[in-house]
Scaffold this active site. Structure first.
Site, PDB file in Angstrom:
ATOM      1  N   ARG A  90      49.364  32.836  42.496  1.00 33.63           N
ATOM      2  CA  ARG A  90      49.486  34.109  43.195  1.00 33.63           C
ATOM      3  C   ARG A  90      48.199  34.349  43.976  1.00 33.63           C
ATOM      4  O   ARG A  90      47.120  34.432  43.385  1.00 33.63           O
ATOM      5  CB  ARG A  90      49.732  35.239  42.180  1.00 33.63           C
ATOM      6  CG  ARG A  90      49.736  36.611  42.802  1.00 33.63           C
ATOM      7  CD  ARG A  90      50.100  37.707  41.803  1.00 33.63           C
ATOM      8  NE  ARG A  90      50.035  38.999  42.449  1.00 33.63           N
ATOM      9  CZ  ARG A  90      49.125  39.942  42.191  1.00 33.63           C
ATOM     10  NH1 ARG A  90      48.210  39.763  41.236  1.00 33.63           N
ATOM     11  NH2 ARG A  90      49.124  41.078  42.847  1.00 33.63           N
ATOM     12  N   HIS A 150      46.217  43.140  49.068  1.00 32.02           N
ATOM     13  CA  HIS A 150      45.328  43.287  47.918  1.00 32.02           C
ATOM     14  C   HIS A 150      44.039  43.947  48.423  1.00 32.02           C
ATOM     15  O   HIS A 150      42.963  43.375  48.372  1.00 32.02           O
ATOM     16  CB  HIS A 150      45.084  41.924  47.249  1.00 32.02           C
ATOM     17  CG  HIS A 150      44.679  42.007  45.803  1.00 32.02           C
ATOM     18  ND1 HIS A 150      45.333  41.338  44.805  1.00 32.02           N
ATOM     19  CD2 HIS A 150      43.674  42.681  45.198  1.00 32.02           C
ATOM     20  CE1 HIS A 150      44.752  41.591  43.635  1.00 32.02           C
ATOM     21  NE2 HIS A 150      43.730  42.403  43.855  1.00 32.02           N
ATOM     22  N   ASN A 203      50.667  44.554  36.237  1.00 31.13           N
ATOM     23  CA  ASN A 203      49.318  44.131  35.862  1.00 31.13           C
ATOM     24  C   ASN A 203      48.919  44.933  34.635  1.00 31.13           C
ATOM     25  O   ASN A 203      49.043  46.158  34.617  1.00 31.13           O
ATOM     26  CB  ASN A 203      48.313  44.412  36.984  1.00 31.13           C
ATOM     27  CG  ASN A 203      48.508  43.488  38.175  1.00 31.13           C
ATOM     28  OD1 ASN A 203      49.386  42.613  38.168  1.00 31.13           O
ATOM     29  ND2 ASN A 203      47.715  43.681  39.214  1.00 31.13           N
TER      30      ASN A 203
HETATM   31  C1  FCB Z   1      42.762  44.440  39.038  1.00 30.15           C
HETATM   32  C2  FCB Z   1      42.726  43.872  40.419  1.00 30.15           C
HETATM   33  C3  FCB Z   1      42.101  42.504  40.515  1.00 30.15           C
HETATM   34  C4  FCB Z   1      40.923  42.368  39.594  1.00 30.15           C
HETATM   35  C5  FCB Z   1      41.282  42.808  38.197  1.00 30.15           C
HETATM   36  C6  FCB Z   1      40.170  42.654  37.205  1.00 30.15           C
HETATM   37  O1  FCB Z   1      42.754  45.832  39.091  1.00 30.15           O
HETATM   38  O2  FCB Z   1      44.030  43.797  40.955  1.00 30.15           O
HETATM   39  O3  FCB Z   1      41.781  42.257  41.848  1.00 30.15           O
HETATM   40  O4  FCB Z   1      39.853  43.027  40.104  1.00 30.15           O
HETATM   41  O5  FCB Z   1      41.683  44.141  38.220  1.00 30.15           O
END
Ligand code: FCB
Length: 477
Positions: free
Chosen positions: A92, A136, A309
């Site tokens: 990804r 992102h 996430n």
């Molecule tokens: C998330 C982000 C990623 C990274 C992790 C630790 O919030 O998506 O880019 O910084 O945390």
């Protein structure tokens, strides 16, 4: 790879059974463009809000920037070879908007698109499924100058950009994520200001959140129009939010933070509405006048997959008059309308980010999304931990990170057994990288990066993960 290290610590008897994941489970690792690519001013790329922010003194620890980062732009071939060596089934990555559409409007930059075409071809050549994230966090600076995400037009610009990338890469990329963690873009970018563009205004944060989701909905439609066979989703960062006690005031604090952290996004995206209690909590911040007829229908355009996430849990308590807020949540707050809710630490083990380690929270989170929101296939699109690493004789034995992955994979398996249609898992991160406001001071990688020499060293966790992928599961201990 030989001799993978295994938790728990030596001498501790562990009789946990081996766990096998469903056939075809998509084992991957994740990165993001600004965190790894470098080459900030090469190949026609122009600044994003993160270039501006990181070059502003005081914004990022030690003044670190993503100018060079892991130099992945120049090392892409060997980085993909490393992924293949680890046996990754999927990778990804995110596309840098200002690399492929400098300025955020107008025609594509062929040289920028070509980088991603080569990356995707290289992945496919190694049998690694590319998983592309469109956003992102690197908004082209001119779009921020025109108002940024609080401005409605950014949503339309995002959909145009989605079309441009789909036209170029849609023939070879199957999985598409529109946004990564819109909560961070909106509430850290425009609320607390600890992320780019560093603005602090609660109403702007709420507007940004809405326009990000509107851009997502328009982009889903654009992607489908360009590539009817694409599997399209969004990635949200979710936290279980637990009251510190069962006192009604603490329970209410948890409801408020759950509203802002989770339901602000889950409800519009998957139900087509904002929660009434959240809107009431925000009444002193905004009247939601920025929401137009039809927006929520666009935002809830049907998806194929949902990305989650997961890092930690929030434990919260009712405000105590005069109490000092936790430093991470300091004013200006990323919790508009609920600034005085207290974030409580329970004294359980934490990572180098000070985030509590809470693997059961992953089960809770996945079950909630499935049981309360959707039957769609779910993917953990990020999960991982920062720890201080030491290179000893050219090796990095990151037992804490390895144990974190192990515990969370066990949790992922438990969720599957409970009926969650979890189809894949992406470790954050493939390699150490630019950790936003923390610069290079926090290491999340399974692969160690020496930022002077750019030498990569797979840590113990990487070798262990390779073995997990090879077995499609966890070994008996
Ligand atoms: C998330 C982000 C990623 C990274 C992790 C630790 O919030 O998506 O880019 O910084 O945390």
């Amino acid at each position: 790879m030989s001799n993978p290290a295994s938790p728990p610590a030596a001498g501790v008897v562990d009789d946990r059974p081996p766990l096998t994941f469903p056939p075809g489970f998509l084992w991957g690792a994740a990165t993001a463009a600004y965190q790894i690519e470098g080459a900030a001013a090469e190949g026609g790329r122009t600044p994003s809000i993160w270039d501006t922010f990181s070059h502003t003194p005081g914004r990022v620890v030690e003044g670190h920037t993503g100018d060079v980062a892991c130099d992945h732009y120049h090392r892409m071939g060997s980085d993909v070879a490393l992924m293949a060596e680890l046996g990754l089934k999927s990778y990804r990555f995110s596309v840098s908007w200002p690399r492929v559409q400098p300025g955020g409007t107008g025609p594509a930059n062929a040289e920028g698109l070509d980088f991603y075409r080569r990356l995707v071809d290289e992945l496919l050549g190694h049998g690694i499924e590319p998983w592309l994230t469109l956003y992102h966090w690197d908004l082209p600076q001119p779009l921020e100058d025109a108002g940024g995400w609080p401005a409605r037009d950014s949503a339309a610009r995002f959909a145009d950009y989605a079309t441009l990338v789909a036209d170029a890469l849609g023939d070879r990329v199957r999985y598409w994520t529109t946004l990564n963690e819109p909560w961070c873009s909106a509430f850290l970018g425009y609320g607390s200001g600890v992320h780019a563009p560093g603005r602090s205004d609660g109403a702007d944060a709420v507007r940004a959140g809405h326009h990000l989701m509107l851009g997502h909905g328009l982009a889903v439609q654009a992607l489908r129009a360009a590539r009817p066979t694409a599997e399209v989703g969004v990635t949200v960062n979710l936290y279980p939010v637990t009251p510190a006690t069962d006192a009604p005031a603490d329970v209410d604090a948890a409801r408020r933070i759950d509203g802002l952290a989770n339901r602000f996004f889950l409800d519009p995206l998957l139900r087509g509405s904002y929660p009434a209690d959240l809107m009431a909590d925000l009444a002193g911040v905004t009247d939601f006048g920025h929401v137009r007829d039809g927006d929520l229908a666009t935002i809830s355009t049907p998806l194929d997959v949902v990305g989650v996430n997961y890092y930690s849990r929030h434990v919260v308590a009712a405000p105590v008059p005069g109490a000092e807020p936790e430093p991470y949540w300091r004013a200006p707050s990323c919790w508009p309308g609920s600034e005085d809710v207290r974030f409580v630490t329970r004294g359980v083990p934490v990572t180098d980010m000070n985030w509590e380690i809470d693997a059961p929270g992953l089960v809770e989170t996945l079950r909630r999304v499935h049981e309360e929101y959707t039957d769609l296939p779910l993917y953990v699109t990020e999960n991982g931990s920062a720890f201080v690493d030491e290179v000893v004789d050219g090796q990095v034995d990151d037992v804490d990170r390895l144990a974190y992955f192990d515990a969370h994979l066990r949790a992922a398996h438990e969720a599957i057994e409970a009926g969650v249609p979890l189809r894949g898992y992406f470790a954050w991160s493939l390699m150490d990288n630019f950790e936003w406001a923390w610069g290079y001071t926090k290491r999340f990688g399974m692969v160690h990066v020496d930022y002077d020499s750019q030498v990569r060293i797979p840590k113990s966790s990487a070798r262990w993960y390779a073995e997990v992928i090879r077995r499609n599961g966890l070994a008996a201990q």
